[in-house]
Design a protein around this motif. Structure first.
Motif, PDB file in Angstrom:
ATOM      1  N   VAL A   1       0.968  -1.143   0.036  1.00  0.00           N
ATOM      2  CA  VAL A   1       0.186  -0.121  -0.161  1.00  0.00           C
ATOM      3  C   VAL A   1       1.066   1.161  -0.041  1.00  0.00           C
ATOM      4  CG1 VAL A   1      -1.727   1.097   1.270  1.00  0.00           C
ATOM      5  CG2 VAL A   1      -1.832  -1.427   1.028  1.00  0.00           C
ATOM      6  N   PRO A   2       0.690   2.231  -0.888  1.00  0.00           N
ATOM      7  CA  PRO A   2       1.455   3.279  -1.014  1.00  0.00           C
ATOM      8  C   PRO A   2       1.281   4.338   0.248  1.00  0.00           C
ATOM      9  CG  PRO A   2      -0.528   3.618  -2.420  1.00  0.00           C
ATOM     10  CD  PRO A   2      -0.608   2.191  -1.775  1.00  0.00           C
ATOM     11  N   PRO A   3       1.789   5.467   0.479  1.00  0.00           N
ATOM     12  CA  PRO A   3       1.844   6.424   1.707  1.00  0.00           C
ATOM     13  C   PRO A   3       0.607   6.976   1.547  1.00  0.00           C
ATOM     14  CG  PRO A   3       3.961   6.615   0.415  1.00  0.00           C
ATOM     15  CD  PRO A   3       2.977   5.782  -0.215  1.00  0.00           C
ATOM     16  N   PRO A   4       0.109   7.687   2.766  1.00  0.00           N
ATOM     17  CA  PRO A   4      -1.016   8.426   2.921  1.00  0.00           C
ATOM     18  C   PRO A   4      -1.331   9.180   1.555  1.00  0.00           C
ATOM     19  CG  PRO A   4       0.050   8.363   5.119  1.00  0.00           C
ATOM     20  CD  PRO A   4       0.831   7.612   4.077  1.00  0.00           C
ATOM     21  N   GLY A   5      -2.673   9.163   1.057  1.00  0.00           N
ATOM     22  CA  GLY A   5      -3.153  10.004  -0.015  1.00  0.00           C
ATOM     23  C   GLY A   5      -4.049   9.185  -0.905  1.00  0.00           C
ATOM     24  N   VAL A   6      -4.530   9.927  -1.890  1.00  0.00           N
ATOM     25  CA  VAL A   6      -5.574   9.372  -2.705  1.00  0.00           C
ATOM     26  C   VAL A   6      -5.086   8.896  -3.935  1.00  0.00           C
ATOM     27  CG1 VAL A   6      -7.908   9.709  -4.013  1.00  0.00           C
ATOM     28  CG2 VAL A   6      -7.356  10.921  -1.629  1.00  0.00           C
ATOM     29  N   TYR A   7      -5.561   7.584  -4.388  1.00  0.00           N
ATOM     30  CA  TYR A   7      -5.117   6.891  -5.557  1.00  0.00           C
ATOM     31  C   TYR A   7      -6.161   6.193  -6.665  1.00  0.00           C
ATOM     32  CZ  TYR A   7      -0.720   7.148  -2.595  1.00  0.00           C
ATOM     33  OH  TYR A   7       0.242   7.687  -1.893  1.00  0.00           O
TER      34      TYR A   7
ATOM     35  N   GLY B   1      -1.033   0.054  14.873  1.00  0.00           N
ATOM     36  CA  GLY B   1       0.149   0.031  14.191  1.00  0.00           C
ATOM     37  C   GLY B   1       0.391   0.115  12.695  1.00  0.00           C
ATOM     38  N   GLY B   2      -0.846   0.163  11.847  1.00  0.00           N
ATOM     39  CA  GLY B   2      -0.972   0.365  10.739  1.00  0.00           C
ATOM     40  C   GLY B   2      -1.733   1.387  10.069  1.00  0.00           C
ATOM     41  N   ASN B   3      -1.529   1.842   8.818  1.00  0.00           N
ATOM     42  CA  ASN B   3      -2.229   3.170   8.063  1.00  0.00           C
ATOM     43  C   ASN B   3      -3.720   2.471   7.874  1.00  0.00           C
ATOM     44  OD1 ASN B   3       0.645   3.873   7.111  1.00  0.00           O
ATOM     45  ND2 ASN B   3      -0.526   5.557   7.617  1.00  0.00           N
ATOM     46  N   LEU B   4      -4.750   3.186   8.038  1.00  0.00           N
ATOM     47  CA  LEU B   4      -6.132   2.856   7.785  1.00  0.00           C
ATOM     48  C   LEU B   4      -6.438   3.115   6.556  1.00  0.00           C
ATOM     49  CD1 LEU B   4      -8.999   1.869   8.919  1.00  0.00           C
ATOM     50  CD2 LEU B   4      -9.291   4.325   9.450  1.00  0.00           C
ATOM     51  N   VAL B   5      -6.945   2.078   5.712  1.00  0.00           N
ATOM     52  CA  VAL B   5      -7.227   2.170   4.294  1.00  0.00           C
ATOM     53  C   VAL B   5      -8.814   1.906   3.814  1.00  0.00           C
ATOM     54  CG1 VAL B   5      -6.599   1.655   1.815  1.00  0.00           C
ATOM     55  CG2 VAL B   5      -4.815   1.561   3.772  1.00  0.00           C
ATOM     56  N   PHE B   6      -9.270   2.822   3.031  1.00  0.00           N
ATOM     57  CA  PHE B   6     -10.397   2.738   2.408  1.00  0.00           C
ATOM     58  C   PHE B   6     -10.456   2.376   0.959  1.00  0.00           C
ATOM     59  CE2 PHE B   6     -11.248   5.087   6.217  1.00  0.00           C
ATOM     60  CZ  PHE B   6     -11.935   4.126   7.000  1.00  0.00           C
TER      61      PHE B   6
ATOM     62  N   ALA C   1      -2.816  -1.304   6.687  1.00  0.00           N
ATOM     63  CA  ALA C   1      -1.701  -1.657   6.009  1.00  0.00           C
ATOM     64  C   ALA C   1      -0.310  -1.637   6.736  1.00  0.00           C
ATOM     65  CB  ALA C   1      -1.551  -0.808   4.521  1.00  0.00           C
ATOM     66  N   TYR C   2       0.572  -2.399   6.518  1.00  0.00           N
ATOM     67  CA  TYR C   2       1.813  -2.361   7.295  1.00  0.00           C
ATOM     68  C   TYR C   2       3.009  -2.310   6.443  1.00  0.00           C
ATOM     69  CZ  TYR C   2      -1.191  -3.759  11.203  1.00  0.00           C
ATOM     70  OH  TYR C   2      -2.384  -3.695  12.205  1.00  0.00           O
ATOM     71  N   HIS C   3       4.194  -1.978   6.934  1.00  0.00           N
ATOM     72  CA  HIS C   3       5.251  -1.750   6.111  1.00  0.00           C
ATOM     73  C   HIS C   3       6.310  -2.352   6.977  1.00  0.00           C
ATOM     74  CE1 HIS C   3       3.239   0.451   3.090  1.00  0.00           C
ATOM     75  NE2 HIS C   3       2.717   1.354   4.053  1.00  0.00           N
ATOM     76  N   ALA C   4       6.909  -3.672   7.101  1.00  0.00           N
ATOM     77  CA  ALA C   4       7.655  -4.306   8.178  1.00  0.00           C
ATOM     78  C   ALA C   4       9.025  -3.937   7.613  1.00  0.00           C
ATOM     79  CB  ALA C   4       7.768  -5.711   7.975  1.00  0.00           C
ATOM     80  N   SER C   5       9.375  -3.545   6.464  1.00  0.00           N
ATOM     81  CA  SER C   5      10.769  -2.974   5.845  1.00  0.00           C
ATOM     82  C   SER C   5      10.589  -2.464   4.501  1.00  0.00           C
ATOM     83  CB  SER C   5      11.600  -4.108   5.685  1.00  0.00           C
ATOM     84  OG  SER C   5      11.318  -4.912   4.653  1.00  0.00           O
ATOM     85  N   ASP C   6      11.509  -1.897   3.977  1.00  0.00           N
ATOM     86  CA  ASP C   6      11.418  -1.324   2.675  1.00  0.00           C
ATOM     87  C   ASP C   6      11.061  -2.293   1.469  1.00  0.00           C
ATOM     88  OD1 ASP C   6      13.913  -2.357   2.974  1.00  0.00           O
ATOM     89  OD2 ASP C   6      14.846  -1.016   1.370  1.00  0.00           O
ATOM     90  N   LYS C   7      10.990  -3.766   1.815  1.00  0.00           N
ATOM     91  CA  LYS C   7      10.725  -4.553   0.993  1.00  0.00           C
ATOM     92  C   LYS C   7       9.606  -5.398   1.258  1.00  0.00           C
ATOM     93  CE  LYS C   7      15.730  -5.534  -0.360  1.00  0.00           C
ATOM     94  NZ  LYS C   7      16.360  -4.520   0.241  1.00  0.00           N
ATOM     95  N   LEU C   8       9.351  -5.571   2.460  1.00  0.00           N
ATOM     96  CA  LEU C   8       8.256  -6.534   3.168  1.00  0.00           C
ATOM     97  C   LEU C   8       7.111  -5.762   3.584  1.00  0.00           C
ATOM     98  CD1 LEU C   8       7.268  -9.444   3.677  1.00  0.00           C
ATOM     99  CD2 LEU C   8       8.187  -9.134   5.858  1.00  0.00           C
TER     100      LEU C   8
ATOM    101  N   GLY D   1      -2.931  -9.972   2.774  1.00  0.00           N
ATOM    102  CA  GLY D   1      -1.905 -10.103   1.669  1.00  0.00           C
ATOM    103  C   GLY D   1      -0.779  -9.722   2.124  1.00  0.00           C
ATOM    104  N   VAL D   2       0.463 -10.185   1.312  1.00  0.00           N
ATOM    105  CA  VAL D   2       1.706  -9.983   1.719  1.00  0.00           C
ATOM    106  C   VAL D   2       2.476  -9.708   0.320  1.00  0.00           C
ATOM    107  CG1 VAL D   2       2.275 -12.302   1.899  1.00  0.00           C
ATOM    108  CG2 VAL D   2       3.679 -10.659   3.052  1.00  0.00           C
ATOM    109  N   SER D   3       3.339  -8.696   0.428  1.00  0.00           N
ATOM    110  CA  SER D   3       4.241  -8.320  -1.103  1.00  0.00           C
ATOM    111  C   SER D   3       5.653  -8.167  -0.423  1.00  0.00           C
ATOM    112  CB  SER D   3       3.767  -6.987  -1.423  1.00  0.00           C
ATOM    113  OG  SER D   3       2.472  -7.217  -2.121  1.00  0.00           O
ATOM    114  N   TYR D   4       6.522  -9.011  -1.219  1.00  0.00           N
ATOM    115  CA  TYR D   4       7.985  -8.685  -1.150  1.00  0.00           C
ATOM    116  C   TYR D   4       8.455  -8.116  -2.519  1.00  0.00           C
ATOM    117  CZ  TYR D   4      12.882  -9.578  -0.016  1.00  0.00           C
ATOM    118  OH  TYR D   4      14.173  -9.325   0.282  1.00  0.00           O
ATOM    119  N   VAL D   5       8.934  -6.812  -2.423  1.00  0.00           N
ATOM    120  CA  VAL D   5       9.192  -6.035  -3.328  1.00  0.00           C
ATOM    121  C   VAL D   5      10.809  -5.520  -3.316  1.00  0.00           C
ATOM    122  CG1 VAL D   5       8.477  -3.870  -4.651  1.00  0.00           C
ATOM    123  CG2 VAL D   5       6.847  -5.060  -3.404  1.00  0.00           C
ATOM    124  N   GLN D   6      11.450  -5.599  -4.593  1.00  0.00           N
ATOM    125  CA  GLN D   6      12.809  -5.076  -4.529  1.00  0.00           C
ATOM    126  C   GLN D   6      13.288  -4.997  -6.211  1.00  0.00           C
ATOM    127  OE1 GLN D   6      15.741  -7.810  -3.030  1.00  0.00           O
ATOM    128  NE2 GLN D   6      14.989  -9.522  -3.801  1.00  0.00           N
ATOM    129  N   GLN D   7      13.865  -3.967  -6.393  1.00  0.00           N
ATOM    130  CA  GLN D   7      14.246  -3.495  -7.691  1.00  0.00           C
ATOM    131  C   GLN D   7      14.645  -4.533  -8.572  1.00  0.00           C
ATOM    132  OE1 GLN D   7      13.764  -0.576  -9.766  1.00  0.00           O
ATOM    133  NE2 GLN D   7      12.192  -0.224  -8.111  1.00  0.00           N
TER     134      GLN D   7
END
Length: 297
Positions: free
Chosen positions: A44-50, A96-101, A134-141, A176-182
């Motif tokens: 999930v991206p940072p706070p904002g509208v998408y 501990g996570g961002n609320l999303v609608f 939404a949670y961000h355990a690290s910059d990848k997870l 859901g879970v995502s592992y992201v790296q360039q």
């Protein structure tokens, strides 16, 4: 199986594009458009509208019975859909996570043909409203937990060959879970469980469903990821109602195909995949092309 039960299975499965486009059936189907999520399913991206858009084109010309055998019927489904999705990631934190609608309004074009009879329907399908944390355990997870509610807003008539609405409510918890790296491995998994209400016009209650979208790829270091994606689907409880088949009509399916992603690193990304279904029971069997696009405001 009794003759009239088999016919109901066929006609129910005819509308089964719900298994891939999520908009029309009772017997063995599901309200969620299986395989819609791809890479970045839970990042999930940072706070904002998408604004996101899901586009799909599904084709099937086989129906499979409770044993996975092809049913001898002249059958064809072509379903095209575009589903805009509005996402609001709030700055509010919960546990501990961002609320999303979010909300999704699918626009559907459906053509069904069975033994010389055909019907085409177009319009708004069943709308979805949901919330998540939404949670961000690290910059990848990254991971997310939430619940979606599907509403019976699409057109429905129990006498139609094709319907773009299901005519009942549905509640769908998810994780859901995502592992992201360039560069290197990228992986995504979104698991959902569906609770279906009764269709008041037919007195038919579809069984509960467990399903998951997945993607696994390799980041090339230039914004591109290449790999595979698809879905796994299994109905966990029997259908119920006066027209429910004696076997409970539990459906199952698996889909896989090539999948790619491009991310410009500034909030814009697009994913695309083609997935082919196999191991199908009590459902239509086909293939589908899907595109997911995300645009930040």
């Amino acid at each position: 199986m009794r003759k009239n039960t088999k016919y109901k299975l066929i006609t129910g499965s005819v509308l089964l594009l719900a298994s891939s486009c999520g908009f029309a059936t009772e017997n063995g189907g599901g309200m969620y458009p299986n395989g819609s999520e791809n890479y970045l399913a839970a990042a999930v991206p940072p706070p904002g509208v998408y604004l996101q858009g899901f586009a799909s084109s599904y084709h099937a010309d086989e129906l499979h019975d409770n044993s996975g055998n092809k049913i001898p019927v002249d059958f064809k489904v072509d379903a095209n859909a575009f589903a805009p999705r509005l996402i609001w990631v709030t700055p509010q934190t919960v546990l501990g996570g961002n609320l999303v609608f979010h909300a999704i309004a699918p626009l559907v074009n459906l053509k069904v043909s069975v033994n010389g009879a055909s019907q085409t329907k177009s319009g708004l399908g069943d709308m979805l409203f949901g919330t998540a944390i939404a949670y961000h355990a690290s910059d990848k997870l990254h991971y997310v937990v939430g619940v979606d509610v599907n509403t019976p807003t699409g057109e429905y008539d129990k006498n139609n060959l094709a319907n773009i609405g299901r005519n009942y409510w549905n509640v769908e918890p998810l994780i859901g879970v995502s592992y992201v790296q360039q560069s290197g491995i990228n992986g995504d998994l979104k698991v959902m469980y569906d609770y279906n209400w009764k269709n008041k016009d037919t007195n038919y209650k579809s069984g509960q469903e467990l399903h998951a979208d997945y993607a696994l790829g390799w980041g090339l270091g230039n914004g591109w990821v290449v790999g595979v994606g698809g879905y796994i689907y299994r109905q966990t409880t029997d259908d119920k109602g006066p027209a429910a088949p004696e076997n409970g009509n539990r459906g199952q399916a698996f889909a896989i195909g090539p999948s790619i992603k491009y991310d410009n690193g500034k909030g814009f990304f697009v994913t695309a995949k083609w997935q082919k279904e196999s191991g199908v029971e009590n459902r239509a069997k086909g293939s589908e092309f899907k595109v997911k696009l995300s645009i930040p405001f």
